[in-house]
Design a protein around this motif. Structure first.
Motif, short mmCIF file in Angstrom:
data_model
loop_
_atom_site.label_atom_id
_atom_site.label_comp_id
_atom_site.label_asym_id
_atom_site.label_seq_id
_atom_site.Cartn_x
_atom_site.Cartn_y
_atom_site.Cartn_z
N LEU B 4 0.87 -1.17 0.00
CA LEU B 4 0.00 0.00 0.00
C LEU B 4 0.91 1.22 0.00
CD1 LEU B 4 -2.74 1.48 0.31
CD2 LEU B 4 -2.53 1.13 2.79
N ILE B 6 1.49 5.21 -0.07
CA ILE B 6 0.82 6.47 0.28
C ILE B 6 1.78 7.64 0.14
CG2 ILE B 6 -0.33 7.75 2.15
CD1 ILE B 6 -1.79 5.33 2.90
N GLY B 127 -3.80 12.94 -0.75
CA GLY B 127 -5.18 12.93 -1.25
C GLY B 127 -5.35 13.09 -2.75
N PRO B 129 -5.08 11.86 -6.75
CA PRO B 129 -5.42 10.51 -7.26
C PRO B 129 -4.29 9.48 -7.21
CG PRO B 129 -6.47 12.16 -8.62
CD PRO B 129 -5.58 12.92 -7.66
N GLU B 132 -2.74 7.26 -3.11
CA GLU B 132 -3.02 5.97 -2.46
C GLU B 132 -3.16 4.91 -3.53
OE1 GLU B 132 -5.96 5.82 0.97
OE2 GLU B 132 -6.32 7.80 0.13
N LEU B 133 -2.20 4.01 -3.58
CA LEU B 133 -2.22 2.95 -4.57
C LEU B 133 -1.89 1.64 -3.88
CD1 LEU B 133 0.01 4.75 -7.26
CD2 LEU B 133 -2.48 4.57 -7.30
N SER B 134 -2.53 0.57 -4.32
CA SER B 134 -2.16 -0.73 -3.74
C SER B 134 -1.78 -1.70 -4.86
CB SER B 134 -3.29 -1.29 -2.88
OG SER B 134 -4.49 -1.33 -3.61
N ASP B 154 -1.17 -7.17 -9.66
CA ASP B 154 -2.58 -6.82 -9.77
C ASP B 154 -2.72 -5.36 -9.38
OD1 ASP B 154 -5.40 -6.83 -9.65
OD2 ASP B 154 -5.32 -7.37 -7.52
N LYS B 156 -4.67 -2.14 -8.42
CA LYS B 156 -5.97 -1.82 -7.86
C LYS B 156 -5.90 -0.38 -7.39
CE LYS B 156 -6.59 -4.04 -4.14
NZ LYS B 156 -6.54 -3.66 -2.70
N GLU B 157 -6.24 0.52 -8.27
CA GLU B 157 -5.98 1.93 -8.02
C GLU B 157 -7.06 2.57 -7.18
OE1 GLU B 157 -3.61 4.04 -10.49
OE2 GLU B 157 -2.49 2.19 -10.49
N GLU B 158 -8.27 2.04 -7.20
CA GLU B 158 -9.36 2.60 -6.42
C GLU B 158 -10.53 1.64 -6.49
OE1 GLU B 158 -11.50 4.50 -4.80
OE2 GLU B 158 -9.99 5.69 -3.79
N VAL B 159 -11.52 1.89 -5.66
CA VAL B 159 -12.78 1.17 -5.77
C VAL B 159 -13.23 1.12 -7.21
CG1 VAL B 159 -15.10 0.98 -4.79
CG2 VAL B 159 -13.53 2.75 -3.94
N VAL B 160 -12.92 2.16 -7.87
CA VAL B 160 -13.61 2.57 -9.06
C VAL B 160 -12.71 2.53 -10.27
CG1 VAL B 160 -15.17 4.02 -7.78
CG2 VAL B 160 -12.92 4.84 -8.33
N ALA B 163 -14.36 2.49 -13.67
CA ALA B 163 -15.04 3.74 -13.95
C ALA B 163 -14.03 4.84 -14.26
CB ALA B 163 -15.89 4.14 -12.75
N LEU B 164 -12.92 4.84 -13.51
CA LEU B 164 -11.90 5.85 -13.73
C LEU B 164 -11.25 5.68 -15.09
CD1 LEU B 164 -10.21 6.08 -10.25
CD2 LEU B 164 -11.54 7.84 -11.40
#
Ligand SMILES: [Mg+2]
Lengths: 172, 172
Positions: B4, B6, B127, B129, B132-134, B154, B156-160, B163-164
């Motif tokens: 993770l 940050i 904060g 974009p 925060e990257l995992s 893998d 996984k840049e965001e929930v979304v 969509a992004l």
């Protein structure tokens, strides 16, 4: 659901930028701060969709339990997608977060950070042994991961839980 | 390995209490702080034991890549067990963390928080974009989870993320 509970001197956030799945929010919801709080970082997962009420109830049990142990009266609910690689739909995530917020609101001073926004945040973790705890919660009826037992609630207190248990047994 | 990353205005920690698997540490290692840093929270996993050098190299690629994107010259390596429910042995974890530290030290100002200690910490996440990257990293030869593709890395840049991506495509 993946839960990461951090006993915090303070937690504060402010929204920076919406994403396409951002919750619509009031102005007052754009930033928030709690001192002496239990911060619950929460990732709602695909498997939770099969038992939303059950997952909410199990999360409530965990949060109440830890808040009681650390004597926290303030609770920050903070959506945190990075705790899981198998997330629920945004709609379910928001309903779970709101469900937890509603149930805790009678007992605690509760704030919730908005879902689907890029946010800046600052947190101070107290660092005592109960100040960082994680929990994996799945609905009873949910699918079981391969090779794993059916873990309704998987307690994972530290890297070293087994070693700690051994130490604790030796002391008692 | 679960990573993770940050992008932080600051990250600081101090050790509070050892656990039975605590690294032996020098006095100077009991606390640390970096400003304008990329903080890498790291959980070394059981599967990483089958390809330690490979996992170190893949982690280096991810950290260098993100540090380059956010123009961070300071890197805090922070062991974080709560990112995984299937951790490596403490010995392997420490060797991986030290391996990453050693390789990055020529290029960046690197600090590493000690493994196996309860620690207080304070962090400020910027904060934006990319703040925060995992990443999930597994060795090529490692076992494959049931029902999942072989994910070497893998993102996984965001929930979304989908969509992004759609949004980003629409803009470009
Ligand atoms: Mg921890």
């Amino acid at each position: 659901m993946q839960l990461l509970l951090i006993h915090s001197d303070y937690i504060e956030y402010e929204v920076k930028k919406s994403t396409p799945v951002a919750e619509k929010i009031e102005e007052s919801f754009r930033s928030g701060r709690l001192d002496e709080a239990l911060t619950a970082f929460i990732a709602v997962e695909k498997v939770d969709e099969s038992g939303v009420d059950e997952v909410i109830n199990k999360a409530l049990t965990e949060i109440r339990n830890v808040a009681g142990q650390v004597k926290a009266e303030n609770i920050m609910l903070y959506p945190y997608a990075h705790l899981s690689s198998d997330l629920s739909s945004p709609k379910i995530a928001v309903s779970v977060l709101k469900g937890i917020e509603k149930e805790l609101s009678g007992e605690f001073n509760v704030k919730r950070a908005p879902f689907g926004w890029y946010k800046a945040f600052r947190i101070s973790c107290k660092g005592h042994p109960l100040s960082e705890l994680s929990r994996s919660i799945v609905p009873e009826g949910g699918p079981v991961s391969c090779g794993e037992a059916i873990a309704v609630t998987d307690e994972k207190e530290e890297v070293v839980s087994e070693a700690l248990k051994a130490e604790s047994t030796a002391k008692s």
